[in-house]
Design a protein around this motif. Structure first.
Motif, PDB file in Angstrom:
ATOM      1  N   MET A 183       0.796  -1.416  -0.045  1.00  0.00           N
ATOM      2  CA  MET A 183       0.009  -0.018  -0.113  1.00  0.00           C
ATOM      3  C   MET A 183       0.926   1.361   0.033  1.00  0.00           C
ATOM      4  N   ARG A 184       1.894   1.305   0.722  1.00  0.00           N
ATOM      5  CA  ARG A 184       2.753   2.577   0.633  1.00  0.00           C
ATOM      6  C   ARG A 184       3.454   2.550  -0.386  1.00  0.00           C
ATOM      7  N   LEU A 185       3.885   1.862  -1.311  1.00  0.00           N
ATOM      8  CA  LEU A 185       4.413   1.622  -2.669  1.00  0.00           C
ATOM      9  C   LEU A 185       3.522   2.311  -3.498  1.00  0.00           C
ATOM     10  N   ARG A 186       2.106   2.009  -3.492  1.00  0.00           N
ATOM     11  CA  ARG A 186       1.222   2.710  -4.360  1.00  0.00           C
ATOM     12  C   ARG A 186       1.040   4.156  -4.001  1.00  0.00           C
ATOM     13  N   LEU A 187       0.994   4.552  -2.666  1.00  0.00           N
ATOM     14  CA  LEU A 187       0.568   5.662  -2.384  1.00  0.00           C
ATOM     15  C   LEU A 187       1.910   6.637  -2.541  1.00  0.00           C
ATOM     16  N   SER A 188       2.851   6.205  -2.438  1.00  0.00           N
ATOM     17  CA  SER A 188       4.140   6.898  -2.954  1.00  0.00           C
ATOM     18  C   SER A 188       4.230   7.244  -4.439  1.00  0.00           C
ATOM     19  N   GLN A 189       3.940   6.126  -5.281  1.00  0.00           N
ATOM     20  CA  GLN A 189       3.662   6.185  -6.621  1.00  0.00           C
ATOM     21  C   GLN A 189       2.633   7.441  -7.068  1.00  0.00           C
ATOM     22  N   ILE A 190       1.537   7.278  -6.385  1.00  0.00           N
ATOM     23  CA  ILE A 190       0.551   8.292  -6.592  1.00  0.00           C
ATOM     24  C   ILE A 190       0.958   9.621  -6.440  1.00  0.00           C
ATOM     25  N   THR A 191       1.724  10.007  -5.298  1.00  0.00           N
ATOM     26  CA  THR A 191       2.259  11.366  -4.952  1.00  0.00           C
ATOM     27  C   THR A 191       3.374  11.570  -5.854  1.00  0.00           C
ATOM     28  N   SER A 192       3.735  10.674  -6.669  1.00  0.00           N
ATOM     29  CA  SER A 192       4.907  10.976  -7.613  1.00  0.00           C
ATOM     30  C   SER A 192       4.215  11.108  -8.938  1.00  0.00           C
ATOM     31  N   GLY A 193       3.069  11.282  -9.361  1.00  0.00           N
ATOM     32  CA  GLY A 193       2.287  11.685 -10.199  1.00  0.00           C
ATOM     33  C   GLY A 193       1.948  10.573 -11.289  1.00  0.00           C
ATOM     34  N   PHE A 194       1.682   9.134 -10.832  1.00  0.00           N
ATOM     35  CA  PHE A 194       1.534   8.225 -11.671  1.00  0.00           C
ATOM     36  C   PHE A 194       0.800   6.991 -10.976  1.00  0.00           C
ATOM     37  N   LYS A 241      -0.447   2.729 -11.414  1.00  0.00           N
ATOM     38  CA  LYS A 241      -0.436   1.259 -12.455  1.00  0.00           C
ATOM     39  C   LYS A 241      -1.903   0.929 -12.113  1.00  0.00           C
ATOM     40  N   ASP A 242      -2.643   0.668 -13.530  1.00  0.00           N
ATOM     41  CA  ASP A 242      -3.690  -0.251 -13.446  1.00  0.00           C
ATOM     42  C   ASP A 242      -3.787  -1.576 -13.235  1.00  0.00           C
ATOM     43  N   GLU A 243      -4.722  -2.243 -13.474  1.00  0.00           N
ATOM     44  CA  GLU A 243      -4.769  -3.597 -12.940  1.00  0.00           C
ATOM     45  C   GLU A 243      -4.150  -4.331 -14.043  1.00  0.00           C
ATOM     46  N   GLU A 244      -3.849  -3.678 -15.403  1.00  0.00           N
ATOM     47  CA  GLU A 244      -3.202  -4.450 -16.562  1.00  0.00           C
ATOM     48  C   GLU A 244      -1.673  -4.304 -16.428  1.00  0.00           C
ATOM     49  N   ASN A 280      -0.245  -1.105 -16.724  1.00  0.00           N
ATOM     50  CA  ASN A 280      -0.182  -0.018 -17.416  1.00  0.00           C
ATOM     51  C   ASN A 280      -0.094   1.206 -16.554  1.00  0.00           C
ATOM     52  N   LEU A 281       0.980   2.256 -16.862  1.00  0.00           N
ATOM     53  CA  LEU A 281       1.110   3.185 -15.922  1.00  0.00           C
ATOM     54  C   LEU A 281       0.465   4.617 -16.715  1.00  0.00           C
ATOM     55  N   HIS A 282      -0.223   5.354 -15.741  1.00  0.00           N
ATOM     56  CA  HIS A 282      -0.952   6.492 -16.310  1.00  0.00           C
ATOM     57  C   HIS A 282      -0.564   7.625 -15.484  1.00  0.00           C
ATOM     58  N   ASN A 283      -0.113   8.820 -16.079  1.00  0.00           N
ATOM     59  CA  ASN A 283       0.286  10.013 -15.555  1.00  0.00           C
ATOM     60  C   ASN A 283      -0.859  10.313 -14.676  1.00  0.00           C
ATOM     61  N   ILE A 284      -0.947  11.019 -13.521  1.00  0.00           N
ATOM     62  CA  ILE A 284      -1.869  11.889 -12.583  1.00  0.00           C
ATOM     63  C   ILE A 284      -1.101  12.954 -12.109  1.00  0.00           C
ATOM     64  N   GLY A 285      -1.611  14.075 -11.892  1.00  0.00           N
ATOM     65  CA  GLY A 285      -1.222  15.013 -11.122  1.00  0.00           C
ATOM     66  C   GLY A 285       0.141  15.803 -11.655  1.00  0.00           C
ATOM     67  N   ASN A 286       0.344  16.920 -11.667  1.00  0.00           N
ATOM     68  CA  ASN A 286       1.438  17.530 -11.863  1.00  0.00           C
ATOM     69  C   ASN A 286       2.139  18.389 -10.988  1.00  0.00           C
ATOM     70  N   GLU A 287       1.732  18.411  -9.888  1.00  0.00           N
ATOM     71  CA  GLU A 287       1.992  19.448  -8.943  1.00  0.00           C
ATOM     72  C   GLU A 287       3.493  19.513  -8.488  1.00  0.00           C
ATOM     73  N   LYS A 288       4.223  18.148  -8.290  1.00  0.00           N
ATOM     74  CA  LYS A 288       5.492  17.835  -8.001  1.00  0.00           C
ATOM     75  C   LYS A 288       6.302  18.462  -9.042  1.00  0.00           C
ATOM     76  N   TYR A 289       6.116  18.142 -10.206  1.00  0.00           N
ATOM     77  CA  TYR A 289       6.626  18.481 -11.515  1.00  0.00           C
ATOM     78  C   TYR A 289       6.715  20.044 -11.715  1.00  0.00           C
ATOM     79  N   GLU A 290       5.526  20.527 -11.360  1.00  0.00           N
ATOM     80  CA  GLU A 290       5.455  22.140 -11.717  1.00  0.00           C
ATOM     81  C   GLU A 290       6.384  22.788 -10.381  1.00  0.00           C
ATOM     82  N   ALA A 291       6.350  22.270  -9.211  1.00  0.00           N
ATOM     83  CA  ALA A 291       7.162  22.800  -8.106  1.00  0.00           C
ATOM     84  C   ALA A 291       8.945  22.456  -8.602  1.00  0.00           C
TER      85      ALA A 291
END
Length: 191
Positions: A1-12, A14-17, A19-30
């Motif tokens: 769970m911690r791994l997935r939460l870290s991935q989400i705060t890093s802006g991506f 992974k779906d059930e298949e 595949n990686l999907h970009n989400i959020g750009n806040e960290k990248y903007e900073a």
């Protein structure tokens, strides 16, 4: 769970298949703001530590889109190439940015050409965190060293940072007073 939460705060995510999907750009903007100030305006070199390959790819793409020369060290980069990247960063005008996977690039190399580093994602282990910091905070560093931590407010990032501080506090106590480990109340009775 911690791994997935870290991935989400890093802006991506992974779906059930897988595949990686970009989400959020806040960290990248900073991070882009830091690049603009440190590299473009102040003309200084910068190191960024990351955890996930997707982060590294996005950080490299962002730097390239801004016209900033960069190199990246990650698991698939062979030792000879890593050494060439390190030498170029230390001794030449370019690259201005070095993107390092914390596990791979955070050990055993001197990078005093930079005086600032960004932790895009917080390492899970205190040893990785300290080793990464020590890449630029070494003999030969002539400047004050500054570390930036890109943390998502209310996210796993803050929890990970607090855990690192707690681990550091405990390590400092043990190193300063190793006798506390021998006190009866700290011993485990296996009977």
């Amino acid at each position: 769970m911690r791994l997935r939460l870290s991935q989400i705060t890093s802006g991506f995510v992974k779906d059930e298949e897988g595949n990686l999907h970009n989400i959020g750009n806040e960290k990248y903007e900073a991070f882009q703001e830091l690049l603009e100030t440190i590299v473009n305006e102040d003309q200084r070199k910068l190191i960024v530590f990351y955890r996930f390959n997707r982060e590294g790819e996005r950080l490299e793409h962002l730097a390239n889109s801004m016209g900033i020369t960069c190199d990246r060290i990650y698991g698939k980069v062979v030792d000879e190439e890593r050494d060439n990247i390190r030498i170029a960063f230390q001794e030449e005008r370019d690259p201005k940015l070095l993107i390092l996977n914390t596990r791979v690039g955070g050990l055993g190399i001197t990078l005093t050409a930079a005086r600032e580093a960004v932790f895009f994602n917080i390492p899970q282990g205190l040893d990785q965190y300290i080793q990464a910091q020590d890449r630029i905070h070494r003999i030969g560093q002539e400047h004050k060293v500054t570390y930036y931590h890109l943390l998502g407010r209310g996210s796993i990032d803050e929890e990970s940072m607090k855990a690192l501080h707690t681990k550091k506090d405990i390590a400092d106590i043990i190193l300063a007073h190793p006798e506390v480990l021998l006190l009866k109340e700290h011993l485990i009775d296996y009977n």
